[in-house]
Design a protein around this motif. Structure first.
Motif, PDB file in Angstrom:
ATOM      1  N   VAL A 181       0.194  -0.310   0.317  1.00 50.73           N
ATOM      2  CA  VAL A 181       0.475  -1.410  -0.801  1.00 50.73           C
ATOM      3  C   VAL A 181      -0.227  -0.316  -2.207  1.00 50.73           C
ATOM      4  CG1 VAL A 181      -0.729  -3.976  -0.846  1.00 50.73           C
ATOM      5  CG2 VAL A 181      -0.108  -3.300   0.855  1.00 50.73           C
TER       6      VAL A 181
ATOM      7  N   TYR B 268       6.092  -7.351   2.926  1.00 51.01           N
ATOM      8  CA  TYR B 268       5.461  -6.535   3.562  1.00 51.01           C
ATOM      9  C   TYR B 268       6.211  -6.372   5.037  1.00 51.01           C
ATOM     10  CZ  TYR B 268       1.355  -4.292   6.187  1.00 51.01           C
ATOM     11  OH  TYR B 268       0.572  -2.925   7.027  1.00 51.01           O
TER      12      TYR B 268
ATOM     13  N   LEU C 196       4.679  -1.298  -0.064  1.00 47.44           N
ATOM     14  CA  LEU C 196       4.963  -2.169  -1.321  1.00 47.44           C
ATOM     15  C   LEU C 196       4.788  -2.140  -2.302  1.00 47.44           C
ATOM     16  CD1 LEU C 196       5.283  -5.184  -1.784  1.00 47.44           C
ATOM     17  CD2 LEU C 196       3.669  -5.768   0.053  1.00 47.44           C
TER      18      LEU C 196
END
Length: 343
Positions: free
Chosen positions: A279, A227, A236
């Protein structure tokens, strides 16, 4: 038919080769006579009793396996666009470790002439994972900088190739010198051997402004740094937690699992906004009912095979009766490419 049956969670000794009646194709289904079966790390997690979708959809006993190659043995009512005897690839939501499988028609695809049966069996799971990560969860553009962990493995090698086709700059991370050349051949512009050099210092040197995409299936060991090494607008993408699993013995270490669970980073939505990073995560086994998605992905992937843009990974084969040896090998973290069971 023959199939591997796991009666309960355990080590390699719970993998039992049994004889069962041949299955019958129902309406809209295809019976495939299996000649080869792809082995994936997820199969080991199923065996250990830690794979959530296996518990949700099947329970115990269970036959693992997500991908097979063979020939059409019979067609269910309503299936008119395949012929008995045709070479095919099939994806299975469990049940693949068998000499015969029945699957819905939308999970069966023609085997490319460029791939032999073993290569065909090793193809769908890793390439579907790579395609979904890079073409469904994000949008690739030429020149993007991408970091791929476990780059010499099945999924890692597929990620390298899919990113290379899009014209991206790809840095592959491997865990041993014997894996470097395999990652290079599959399209890595740079290969980092994390056992011989500092992973994150080297990664930063090749992308000083950060990476557009980092693909990580390691878990607690690397997620935080993955990250941190994203650039502005970076993503990510998480598709596994392999470092939480054992490398020997075949059974989970629950103390290590608990420690790694605590160590696994939590990503606060406020931080994500302020950091201008994303993410994303997924589990391929939940996507098999998506006929539209499977068709789009496999049409494009198999087209790349026919065009010579995707090359098959290195393979190691095991007889179906030696499935425990295959699980032992893939759990060790030392393998390159894919493992295949022969029937």
């Amino acid at each position: 038919m023959k199939k591997i049956v796991i009666p309960n969670a355990g080590s390699y000794d719970v993998l039992r080769l049994e004889e069962h009646p041949d299955p019958v194709a129902g309406p809209g289904e295809v019976l495939v006579a299996v000649e080869a079966i792809g082995v994936n790390y997820a199969d080991c997690v199923v065996r250990m009793g830690l794979y959530e979708s296996a518990k949700k959809y099947v329970g115990w006993p269970i036959t693992p396996g997500f991908e097979v190659a063979g020939t059409v043995s019979a067609l269910g009512e309503g299936v008119t666009d395949l012929e008995v005897g045709a070479r095919v690839i099939a994806v299975t939501r469990f049940g693949g470790y068998a000499s015969h499988v029945v699957v819905p028609r939308h999970q069966v695809f023609p085997a490319p002439a460029r791939l032999d049966t073993y290569q065909a069996a090793a193809f769908p799971s890793v390439h579907l994972t790579a395609w979904y990560a890079l073409h469904e969860l994000t949008r690739l553009r030429p020149g993007m900088k991408i970091l791929v962990h476990s780059a010499a493995g099945g999924v890692g090698g597929a990620l390298l190739q899919v990113a290379r086709i899009a014209g991206c700059f790809v840095v592959g991370v491997v865990g041993g010198s014997h894996k470097i050349e395999a990652a290079r051949q599959l399209g890595a512009d740079v290969v980092i051997d994390k056992r011989a050099e500092n992973l994150w210092e080297t990664a930063a040197r090749h992308a000083p402004e950060g990476y557009d995409i980092v693909l990580d299936a390691n878990g607690a060991e690397t997620l935080k740094h993955s990250y941190r090494h994203l650039g502005p607008g970076g993503r990510l993408i998480i598709y596994g937690f392999h470092t939480m699993m054992p490398r020997r013995g075949g059974r989970p270490d629950y103390l290590k699992l608990a420690v790694d669970f605590v160590r696994t980073p939590r990503f606060n939505p406020l931080d994500l906004c302020n950091d201008n990073k994303s993410v994303l995560s997924f589990n391929l086994s939940y996507l098999f009912p998506r006929a539209d998605l499977l068709k789009e992905a496999m049409d494009q992937l198999l087209g790349w095979v026919e065009q010579g843009k995707l090359q098959p990974p290195q393979l190691r084969t095991y007889p179906l009766a030696e499935v425990g040896e295959a699980h032992l090998a893939i759990e060790s973290g030392t393998t390159v490419g894919k493992l295949v069971l022969t029937v």
